[in-house]
Design a protein around this motif. Sequence first.
Motif, short mmCIF file in Angstrom:
data_model
loop_
_atom_site.label_atom_id
_atom_site.label_comp_id
_atom_site.label_asym_id
_atom_site.label_seq_id
_atom_site.Cartn_x
_atom_site.Cartn_y
_atom_site.Cartn_z
N ARG A 1 -5.79 58.69 51.79
CA ARG A 1 -7.06 58.94 51.12
C ARG A 1 -6.90 60.04 50.07
O ARG A 1 -5.91 60.81 50.10
N PRO A 2 -7.84 60.17 49.15
CA PRO A 2 -7.76 61.23 48.13
C PRO A 2 -7.74 62.63 48.76
O PRO A 2 -8.49 62.92 49.69
N VAL A 3 -6.86 63.45 48.24
CA VAL A 3 -6.76 64.86 48.67
C VAL A 3 -6.62 65.73 47.43
O VAL A 3 -6.07 65.31 46.41
N PRO A 4 -7.14 66.97 47.48
CA PRO A 4 -6.99 67.86 46.33
C PRO A 4 -5.58 68.45 46.28
O PRO A 4 -4.97 68.73 47.32
N MET A 5 -5.07 68.63 45.08
CA MET A 5 -3.80 69.31 44.90
C MET A 5 -4.07 70.79 44.72
O MET A 5 -4.65 71.21 43.73
N VAL A 6 -3.65 71.57 45.71
CA VAL A 6 -3.89 73.01 45.70
C VAL A 6 -2.59 73.74 46.01
O VAL A 6 -2.09 73.63 47.13
N PRO A 7 -2.01 74.45 45.03
CA PRO A 7 -2.48 74.56 43.65
C PRO A 7 -2.09 73.32 42.84
O PRO A 7 -1.12 72.65 43.17
N ALA A 8 -2.85 73.05 41.81
CA ALA A 8 -2.50 71.96 40.89
C ALA A 8 -1.50 72.48 39.86
O ALA A 8 -1.48 73.67 39.54
N ALA A 9 -0.68 71.61 39.38
CA ALA A 9 0.28 71.96 38.33
C ALA A 9 0.15 70.96 37.20
O ALA A 9 -0.46 69.89 37.35
N ARG A 10 0.72 71.28 36.08
CA ARG A 10 0.76 70.37 34.95
C ARG A 10 2.21 70.28 34.48
O ARG A 10 2.60 70.85 33.47
N LEU A 11 2.99 69.59 35.27
CA LEU A 11 4.42 69.44 35.00
C LEU A 11 4.75 67.98 34.74
O LEU A 11 4.12 67.08 35.29
N ARG A 12 5.78 67.76 33.92
CA ARG A 12 6.33 66.43 33.72
C ARG A 12 7.80 66.48 34.12
O ARG A 12 8.58 67.26 33.56
N PRO A 13 8.24 65.68 35.07
CA PRO A 13 9.64 65.77 35.50
C PRO A 13 10.59 65.12 34.51
O PRO A 13 10.20 64.25 33.72
N VAL A 14 11.82 65.56 34.54
CA VAL A 14 12.90 64.87 33.85
C VAL A 14 13.59 64.00 34.90
O VAL A 14 13.67 64.36 36.07
N ALA B 1 0.65 63.42 41.26
CA ALA B 1 0.38 64.68 41.96
C ALA B 1 0.61 65.90 41.07
O ALA B 1 0.00 66.95 41.27
N LEU B 2 1.48 65.76 40.06
CA LEU B 2 1.75 66.86 39.15
C LEU B 2 0.75 66.94 38.00
O LEU B 2 0.64 67.97 37.34
N GLU B 3 0.03 65.85 37.75
CA GLU B 3 -0.83 65.79 36.57
C GLU B 3 -2.32 65.88 36.90
O GLU B 3 -3.13 66.09 36.00
N ARG B 4 -2.69 65.66 38.16
CA ARG B 4 -4.11 65.55 38.49
C ARG B 4 -4.52 66.60 39.53
O ARG B 4 -3.69 67.12 40.26
N ASP B 5 -5.81 66.84 39.59
CA ASP B 5 -6.34 67.75 40.58
C ASP B 5 -6.51 67.09 41.94
O ASP B 5 -6.57 67.77 42.97
N THR B 6 -6.61 65.75 41.95
CA THR B 6 -6.75 64.99 43.19
C THR B 6 -5.77 63.83 43.15
O THR B 6 -5.57 63.22 42.10
N VAL B 7 -5.18 63.51 44.31
CA VAL B 7 -4.20 62.43 44.36
C VAL B 7 -4.48 61.55 45.57
O VAL B 7 -4.93 62.03 46.62
N ALA B 8 -4.23 60.25 45.42
CA ALA B 8 -4.35 59.28 46.50
C ALA B 8 -3.28 58.23 46.31
O ALA B 8 -2.65 58.14 45.25
N ALA B 9 -3.03 57.41 47.33
CA ALA B 9 -2.01 56.38 47.24
C ALA B 9 -2.43 55.15 48.02
O ALA B 9 -3.05 55.25 49.08
N ASP B 10 -2.05 53.99 47.48
CA ASP B 10 -2.31 52.72 48.16
C ASP B 10 -1.20 51.74 47.78
O ASP B 10 -1.44 50.71 47.15
#
Length: 355
Positions: free
Chosen positions: A154-167, A138-147
């Motif tokens: 289902r796939p949903v857009p991340m709004v706003p998207a971020a580009r973070l990497r957690p510690v 969810a932090l790396e992509r514009d769209t996220v889904a899970a199974d």
Amino acid sequence: MRIGVFLVAAGFPGRPPGQVLRDTVEAVAAAEEAGFDDAWIAEHHFMSYGVCPSAATLAGVALGRTSRIRVGTAVSVLSTRHPVDLAEQAAILDHASGGRFALGVGRGGPWVDLEVFGTGLERFERGFAESLDLLCSALERDTVAADGEFFRFRPVPMVPAARLRPVVACTSPPTVALAAERGLPMLLGMHVGDEEKAEAIRSYRELAGGRVPGRGAFRDGPVRVPPMPGSAGPGPSEDGGPGHIAAAVGYVADSTAQAVRELRESMPRWLEPGLAGYVPVDGRPRPRRDVGAYVDFLCATHPVGSADHCVASIERTAAATGLRHLILMVEGAGDHARTLENIRRLGAEVLPRVR
């Protein structure tokens, strides 16, 4: 060397939680003025050990009170949160602060929190890897889904998207392995010494095939920040460099004997009732700790003492572990005025020498 402050929002006896939270934000502002690189806020539920139940929320308040210092969570407890919800909060803080927010996450423990928030013991015992992977997605992509077992949508857009990497807070070999497999930096706790920290880093390096972790907990890509107060050159041009982070007690006084004496007098008043707040969700025996011995360990292991002693302690840790990013727990006195004094003295007497 990067040096930050680590704020537990410690509930010392006689200090109302609301005042502790206000004081925590003031401590972040003081750390910025003193020249610290970052400030990290802890998260706890239903206990006096730490009275901040949402590190991300309080980090947002602190970011609004500051202009340079980076503020992070140490940590947001992933076992009681939906990863996408946490990613959305992180994205808001990242964008609104201009890239000054850092996200630290941890597995947490088998505490009553799991019952209250309805995530259950299974999320704690089996679900951390799935939660972490979904958070990173969810932090790396514009769209996220899970199974998966715990999350399916289902796939949903991340709004706003971020580009973070957690510690990732790592207190056990399985979590070290998890972080290494994903190339995420570790956050190592103040309850272990240099030897244990060095062993965790060696294990990480072996499991990661010698690779260093990817970019840290800040946004991916260059972020310009103003110079540190009193520095001769610019501040970091990226996220401070890839690497792990370690927490330590940081407390300076006129002499080492005075610093140790003050913490021996104050910290048990916080730790005795605070540690009792860890209530298991399933009736398992709660780990016990000799509080007096623990305080002695903290004073002997971490930069607690005169300025010279604190500098030598930080240099010793850096040499023994290779760590180049420490965050100092500065609230040990249990008195807000003394905490602010401690932050200012560390900034003036210790930081310039270890940098």
